[in-house]
Design an enzyme around this catalytic site. Structure first.
Site, PDB file in Angstrom:
ATOM      1  N   GLY A  11      35.369  41.311  44.010  1.00 55.75           N
ATOM      2  CA  GLY A  11      36.779  40.962  44.187  1.00 55.75           C
ATOM      3  C   GLY A  11      36.977  39.454  44.259  1.00 55.75           C
ATOM      4  N   PHE A  12      38.203  39.077  44.497  1.00 59.03           N
ATOM      5  CA  PHE A  12      38.569  37.651  44.562  1.00 59.03           C
ATOM      6  C   PHE A  12      37.770  36.938  45.663  1.00 59.03           C
ATOM      7  CE2 PHE A  12      42.089  34.936  46.594  1.00 59.03           C
ATOM      8  CZ  PHE A  12      41.665  33.771  45.969  1.00 59.03           C
ATOM      9  N   ASN A  33      32.850  49.140  44.467  1.00 56.23           N
ATOM     10  CA  ASN A  33      33.049  50.356  43.661  1.00 56.23           C
ATOM     11  C   ASN A  33      33.883  50.055  42.412  1.00 56.23           C
ATOM     12  OD1 ASN A  33      35.589  50.040  44.685  1.00 56.23           O
ATOM     13  ND2 ASN A  33      35.726  52.047  45.657  1.00 56.23           N
ATOM     14  N   GLY A  37      37.988  45.495  41.996  1.00 51.80           N
ATOM     15  CA  GLY A  37      37.114  44.358  41.681  1.00 51.80           C
ATOM     16  C   GLY A  37      36.776  44.341  40.195  1.00 51.80           C
ATOM     17  N   LYS A  92      40.700  54.549  53.829  1.00 53.59           N
ATOM     18  CA  LYS A  92      39.286  54.919  53.991  1.00 53.59           C
ATOM     19  C   LYS A  92      38.373  53.700  54.057  1.00 53.59           C
ATOM     20  CE  LYS A  92      37.743  58.552  51.597  1.00 53.59           C
ATOM     21  NZ  LYS A  92      37.658  59.498  50.447  1.00 53.59           N
ATOM     22  N   TYR A 146      47.675  49.740  54.795  1.00 53.54           N
ATOM     23  CA  TYR A 146      46.837  48.533  54.824  1.00 53.54           C
ATOM     24  C   TYR A 146      46.797  47.970  56.244  1.00 53.54           C
ATOM     25  CZ  TYR A 146      45.170  43.868  53.362  1.00 53.54           C
ATOM     26  OH  TYR A 146      44.460  42.699  53.201  1.00 53.54           O
ATOM     27  N   LYS A 150      43.525  47.895  58.756  1.00 55.12           N
ATOM     28  CA  LYS A 150      42.958  46.640  59.228  1.00 55.12           C
ATOM     29  C   LYS A 150      42.983  46.571  60.760  1.00 55.12           C
ATOM     30  CE  LYS A 150      41.962  44.553  55.282  1.00 55.12           C
ATOM     31  NZ  LYS A 150      40.595  44.131  54.943  1.00 55.12           N
TER      32      LYS A 150
END
Ligand code: UDP
Length: 327
Positions: A11-12, A33, A37, A92, A146, A150
């Site tokens: 990812g970033f 996964n 990404g 998840k 989200y 978190k």
């Protein structure tokens, strides 16, 4: 040689962390996964003898042979559009994913860092946001998957720290930008630059008076490394306090790109935070850290990156079928 596992490696942020730890002489094990990404972000590392890549979903049991000194859990969809498309995976990876990382850390006696977020503050009623603020989050709104993942991730991490004595670090990341952001993930900076490059109008949501504070990725990575190497287990904000309204930001992008297009207004998404700026007193005092790259410099580097992409990348609308991921 010290060994670090980085989830979300393609990812970033994950890919920039892989670069940094390789540069600092670590053996880096990247895991991803590849739902959001992209291997392009870490392709250049595959030739490196101290880089390994596991194509694996961290929400499923993880097995990593050999010793591990650090685990950085950076896997997660991170743009509002992504987590609308894959809400269950978002929940998840923040819950099962961190549980697997913490379990692995216990066995390996590794130190864990989690990528938390300013989203734990929700639509904040305190400004700027200090780490002591508990937030104003709608658990059942579109961002809830989200934000609550978190928040749970922070709680789980703290529980493993106090109950099992695992060494843990929690970084609360504010809006960050730089090369390797996905052009079409819907976030404001790639959205505006993509629109300018395609000759489309820039879409400001709401009246554009909402604020954000954008941190250049190299500054963020430096803050992360300093926090990881510190002995502080409480959450720390890392971000750039230079706050700007989204309307002003659109004007900056228009100037930067020289586009002839104008701003058009679209409805504000549900629960879109009205203001966001990190209070970085803790990071300054504890880590001697503060951002060094101003927005003009950072935006120029990021614009050059987006300009270097092929026309195919620029015009690609993401058609990925996420159906199988929402289980
Ligand atoms: N935004 C916008 N136009 C766009 C995309 C986003 O005006 O095309 C706004 C969005 O409503 C929010 C801000 O820009 O107020 C930042 O959005 P982003 O999705 O980048 O991140 P957030 O900070 O909301 O998670």
């Amino acid at each position: 040689m010290q060994r670090v596992l980085i989830t979300g490696a393609a990812g970033f942020l994950g890919s920039h962390l892989c670069d940094r730890f390789i540069k600092d002489g670590f053996h880096v094990i990247g895991m991803d996964n590849l739902i959001t990404g992209d291997l392009k972000n870490i392709e250049h590392l595959f030739k490196h003898e101290h880089f390994e890549f596991y194509h694996h979903d961290v929400s499923k049991f993880i097995h990593v042979p050999g010793k591990l000194d650090y685990i950085l859990h950076f896997a997660s969809p991170a743009s509002p559009i992504d987590y609308l498309k894959i809400p269950i995976q978002t929940l998840k990876v923040g819950s099962l994913g961190i549980h697997n990382c913490l379990g692995l850390a216990r066995v390996k006696k590794a130190r864990v860092m989690i990528a938390s977020t300013s989203e734990v503050y929700g639509d904040p009623t305190v400004h700027p946001q200090t780490e002591a603020y508990w937030g104003n989050v709608n658990p059942v709104g579109p961002r809830g998957v989200y934000d609550e993942a978190k928040r749970f991730q922070e709680a789980m991490t703290m529980a493993y720290h106090t109950f099992h004595g695992v060494e843990t670090r929690i970084v609360r990341i504010f809006n960050t930008y730089g090369p390797r952001m996905r052009l079409n993930d819907g976030r404001v900076l790639p959205a505006f630059i993509g629109q300018a490059l395609r000759g489309e109008d820039l879409t400001v949501f709401g009246d554009g008076s909402q604020t954000r504070s954008f941190c250049y990725v190299d500054d963020l990575v430096e803050g992360i490394v300093r926090l990881l190497m510190s002995d502080y287990a409480q959450p720390v904000n890392i971000g750039n306090p230079d706050e700007i309204t989204i309307s002003e930001f659109a004007e900056e992008i228009i100037k930067l790109t020289g586009t002839q297009q104008k701003v058009i207004y679209k409805p504000l998404p549900t629960d879109d935070p009205k203001q966001r700026r990190p209070d970085i007193t803790v990071a300054r005092q504890l880590l001697g850290w503060e951002p060094k790259v101003n927005r003009a410099e950072g935006l120029k580097i990021t614009y050059d990156y987006f300009k270097s992409l092929s026309p195919d990348d620029l015009n690609k609308i993401e058609h990925k079928d996420f159906t199988n991921y929402n289980r």
